[in-house]
Design a protein around this motif. Structure first.
Motif, PDB file in Angstrom:
ATOM      1  N   ASN A   1       0.839  -1.192   0.000  1.00 30.43           N
ATOM      2  CA  ASN A   1       0.000   0.000   0.000  1.00 30.43           C
ATOM      3  C   ASN A   1       0.880   1.251   0.000  1.00 30.43           C
ATOM      4  N   MET A   2       0.267   2.407  -0.206  1.00 29.06           N
ATOM      5  CA  MET A   2       1.001   3.656  -0.383  1.00 29.06           C
ATOM      6  C   MET A   2       1.860   3.997   0.830  1.00 29.06           C
ATOM      7  N   LEU A   3       1.342   3.792   2.036  1.00 26.24           N
ATOM      8  CA  LEU A   3       2.086   4.134   3.252  1.00 26.24           C
ATOM      9  C   LEU A   3       3.367   3.318   3.343  1.00 26.24           C
ATOM     10  N   ARG A   4       3.263   2.014   3.146  1.00 28.96           N
ATOM     11  CA  ARG A   4       4.434   1.159   3.245  1.00 28.96           C
ATOM     12  C   ARG A   4       5.403   1.399   2.087  1.00 28.96           C
ATOM     13  N   LYS A   5       4.859   1.741   0.933  1.00 30.67           N
ATOM     14  CA  LYS A   5       5.691   1.973  -0.249  1.00 30.67           C
ATOM     15  C   LYS A   5       6.686   3.102  -0.019  1.00 30.67           C
ATOM     16  N   TYR A   6       6.290   4.124   0.764  1.00 31.20           N
ATOM     17  CA  TYR A   6       7.152   5.287   0.967  1.00 31.20           C
ATOM     18  C   TYR A   6       7.675   5.396   2.396  1.00 31.20           C
ATOM     19  N   SER A   7       7.759   4.292   3.097  1.00 30.21           N
ATOM     20  CA  SER A   7       8.306   4.303   4.459  1.00 30.21           C
ATOM     21  C   SER A   7       9.439   3.287   4.579  1.00 30.21           C
ATOM     22  N   GLY A   8      10.265   3.235   3.537  1.00 28.94           N
ATOM     23  CA  GLY A   8      11.322   2.236   3.468  1.00 28.94           C
ATOM     24  C   GLY A   8      12.257   2.181   4.655  1.00 28.94           C
ATOM     25  N   PRO A   9      12.895   3.303   5.067  1.00 27.09           N
ATOM     26  CA  PRO A   9      13.831   3.251   6.198  1.00 27.09           C
ATOM     27  C   PRO A   9      13.160   2.807   7.488  1.00 27.09           C
ATOM     28  N   PHE A  10      11.915   3.227   7.693  1.00 24.88           N
ATOM     29  CA  PHE A  10      11.203   2.875   8.916  1.00 24.88           C
ATOM     30  C   PHE A  10      10.779   1.412   8.900  1.00 24.88           C
TER      31      PHE A  10
ATOM     32  N   LEU B   1      12.345  -0.894   7.312  1.00 28.06           N
ATOM     33  CA  LEU B   1      13.576  -1.652   7.481  1.00 28.06           C
ATOM     34  C   LEU B   1      13.888  -1.830   8.960  1.00 28.06           C
ATOM     35  N   CYS B   2      13.759  -0.763   9.724  1.00 32.81           N
ATOM     36  CA  CYS B   2      13.994  -0.842  11.171  1.00 32.81           C
ATOM     37  C   CYS B   2      13.013  -1.799  11.825  1.00 32.81           C
ATOM     38  N   ALA B   3      11.752  -1.716  11.428  1.00 33.07           N
ATOM     39  CA  ALA B   3      10.732  -2.596  12.005  1.00 33.07           C
ATOM     40  C   ALA B   3      11.010  -4.051  11.673  1.00 33.07           C
ATOM     41  N   LEU B   4      11.478  -4.294  10.464  1.00 34.81           N
ATOM     42  CA  LEU B   4      11.776  -5.662  10.049  1.00 34.81           C
ATOM     43  C   LEU B   4      12.933  -6.243  10.849  1.00 34.81           C
ATOM     44  N   VAL B   5      13.947  -5.423  11.094  1.00 32.06           N
ATOM     45  CA  VAL B   5      15.112  -5.882  11.853  1.00 32.06           C
ATOM     46  C   VAL B   5      14.728  -6.184  13.297  1.00 32.06           C
ATOM     47  N   LEU B   6      13.850  -5.353  13.870  1.00 34.55           N
ATOM     48  CA  LEU B   6      13.481  -5.503  15.272  1.00 34.55           C
ATOM     49  C   LEU B   6      12.456  -6.617  15.493  1.00 34.55           C
ATOM     50  N   LYS B   7      11.650  -6.865  14.481  1.00 35.12           N
ATOM     51  CA  LYS B   7      10.564  -7.835  14.625  1.00 35.12           C
ATOM     52  C   LYS B   7      11.022  -9.229  14.243  1.00 35.12           C
ATOM     53  N   ARG B   8      10.634 -10.203  15.017  1.00 36.93           N
ATOM     54  CA  ARG B   8      10.925 -11.586  14.668  1.00 36.93           C
ATOM     55  C   ARG B   8       9.849 -12.088  13.710  1.00 36.93           C
ATOM     56  N   ILE B   9      10.268 -12.523  12.540  1.00 37.56           N
ATOM     57  CA  ILE B   9       9.317 -12.939  11.516  1.00 37.56           C
ATOM     58  C   ILE B   9       9.550 -14.402  11.173  1.00 37.56           C
ATOM     59  N   SER B  10       8.478 -15.153  11.166  1.00 40.89           N
ATOM     60  CA  SER B  10       8.549 -16.543  10.738  1.00 40.89           C
ATOM     61  C   SER B  10       8.281 -16.590   9.240  1.00 40.89           C
TER      62      SER B  10
ATOM     63  N   ARG C   1      11.646  11.919  -8.064  1.00 38.73           N
ATOM     64  CA  ARG C   1      12.176  10.556  -8.115  1.00 38.73           C
ATOM     65  C   ARG C   1      13.334  10.395  -7.131  1.00 38.73           C
ATOM     66  N   ARG C   2      14.064  11.459  -6.882  1.00 37.58           N
ATOM     67  CA  ARG C   2      15.106  11.396  -5.856  1.00 37.58           C
ATOM     68  C   ARG C   2      14.493  11.146  -4.482  1.00 37.58           C
ATOM     69  N   LEU C   3      13.388  11.810  -4.219  1.00 36.15           N
ATOM     70  CA  LEU C   3      12.686  11.572  -2.946  1.00 36.15           C
ATOM     71  C   LEU C   3      12.153  10.150  -2.893  1.00 36.15           C
ATOM     72  N   PHE C   4      11.620   9.676  -4.019  1.00 34.73           N
ATOM     73  CA  PHE C   4      11.112   8.302  -4.068  1.00 34.73           C
ATOM     74  C   PHE C   4      12.203   7.305  -3.697  1.00 34.73           C
ATOM     75  N   VAL C   5      13.380   7.485  -4.287  1.00 36.92           N
ATOM     76  CA  VAL C   5      14.479   6.554  -4.033  1.00 36.92           C
ATOM     77  C   VAL C   5      14.896   6.584  -2.568  1.00 36.92           C
TER      78      VAL C   5
ATOM     79  N   ARG D   1      10.498   1.726  -0.041  1.00 44.39           N
ATOM     80  CA  ARG D   1      10.906   0.445   0.550  1.00 44.39           C
ATOM     81  C   ARG D   1      11.712  -0.375  -0.449  1.00 44.39           C
ATOM     82  N   TYR D   2      11.536  -0.134  -1.764  1.00 43.16           N
ATOM     83  CA  TYR D   2      12.227  -0.915  -2.775  1.00 43.16           C
ATOM     84  C   TYR D   2      13.706  -0.552  -2.898  1.00 43.16           C
TER      85      TYR D   2
END
Length: 222
Positions: free
Chosen positions: A150-159, A161-170, A202-206, A210-211
């Motif tokens: 979704n749009m929120l996750r698409k443009y919240s890449g650094p955040f 990434l932090c959540a993924l590192v902190l969260k244990r995912i099966s 596009r610089r802001l997008f990059v 999240r991609y």
């Protein structure tokens, strides 16, 4: 050494993760020169340079320039032609895995979605296999698709990434892979090689996409 075909430069985290492993021979297929604004020749050259930054040699990059595969929201792509091009690439390079867009195509772009449809038709309507070692059964070519968000996750890449590192995912690695970019800076440098498109938004997008930081790949099934 497994051979992989890529169909897009949205896959920075995947490309750099695989390059770091050093056990994959990666080939990239770009189905269009991106000539919607009459800049196809420049964008083709930029694609080669960007892939080089992502450690893909020019000899492994195929930028298709075909009248039935022109860039643009109003251009309907010929699925049978995409299948034909994939069949040729697999035969030429003994491709074992194909990575592509999912059915939404990240942004909903009809060209992205057409690539997904073409890959799906190639994999599941033709029942394609690759020749294995002598005396063993043929192997089915694998397809993996890059998950749209979704749009929120698409443009919240650094955040994210932090959540993924902190969260244990099966993770069921047979069906899903999270690939974290080992060098986001390299992805940004690669994207900046697309100078004809390197405008402020596009610089802001990059920076925030999240991609740039994470790829979620789902295994395709018939």
């Amino acid at each position: 050494m497994e051979k992989i075909s890529m169909s897009s430069w949205f896959f920075g985290p995947t490309l750099l993760s695989l390059a770091k492993l050093g056990v994959y021979n990666i080939h990239t297929i770009c189905m269009s020169t991106g000539n919607a604004d009459g800049l196809g020749s420049a964008r083709k050259s930029e694609m080669y340079t960007a892939c080089s930054v992502l450690q893909i040699p020019t000899a492994n990059v195929n930028v298709v320039d075909h009248p039935s595969l022109q860039d643009g929201f109003s251009c309907q792509w010929d699925q049978s032609l995409i299948v034909k091009l994939l069949r040729q690439a697999v035969a030429d390079h003994n491709i074992q895995i194909i990575l592509t867009f999912d059915s939404y195509g990240i942004s909903g772009h009809p060209n992205h979605r057409a690539v997904h449809s073409g890959v799906r038709a190639f994999l599941f309507e033709e029942g394609n296999t690759i020749n294995s070692k002598e005396g063993s059964a043929d192997e089915v070519i694998q397809g993996w698709e890059l998950a749209s968000t979704n749009m929120l996750r698409k443009y919240s890449g650094p955040f994210e990434l932090c959540a993924l590192v902190l969260k244990r995912i099966s993770i069921d690695e047979e069906k899903l892979h999270y690939l974290v970019n080992p060098s986001p800076r390299t992805s940004i440098v690669a994207m900046s090689q697309h100078r004809s498109q390197w405008v402020w938004y596009r610089r802001l997008f990059v920076l925030f996409s999240r991609y740039t930081y994470i790829n979620t790949l789902k295994k395709m099934s018939g």
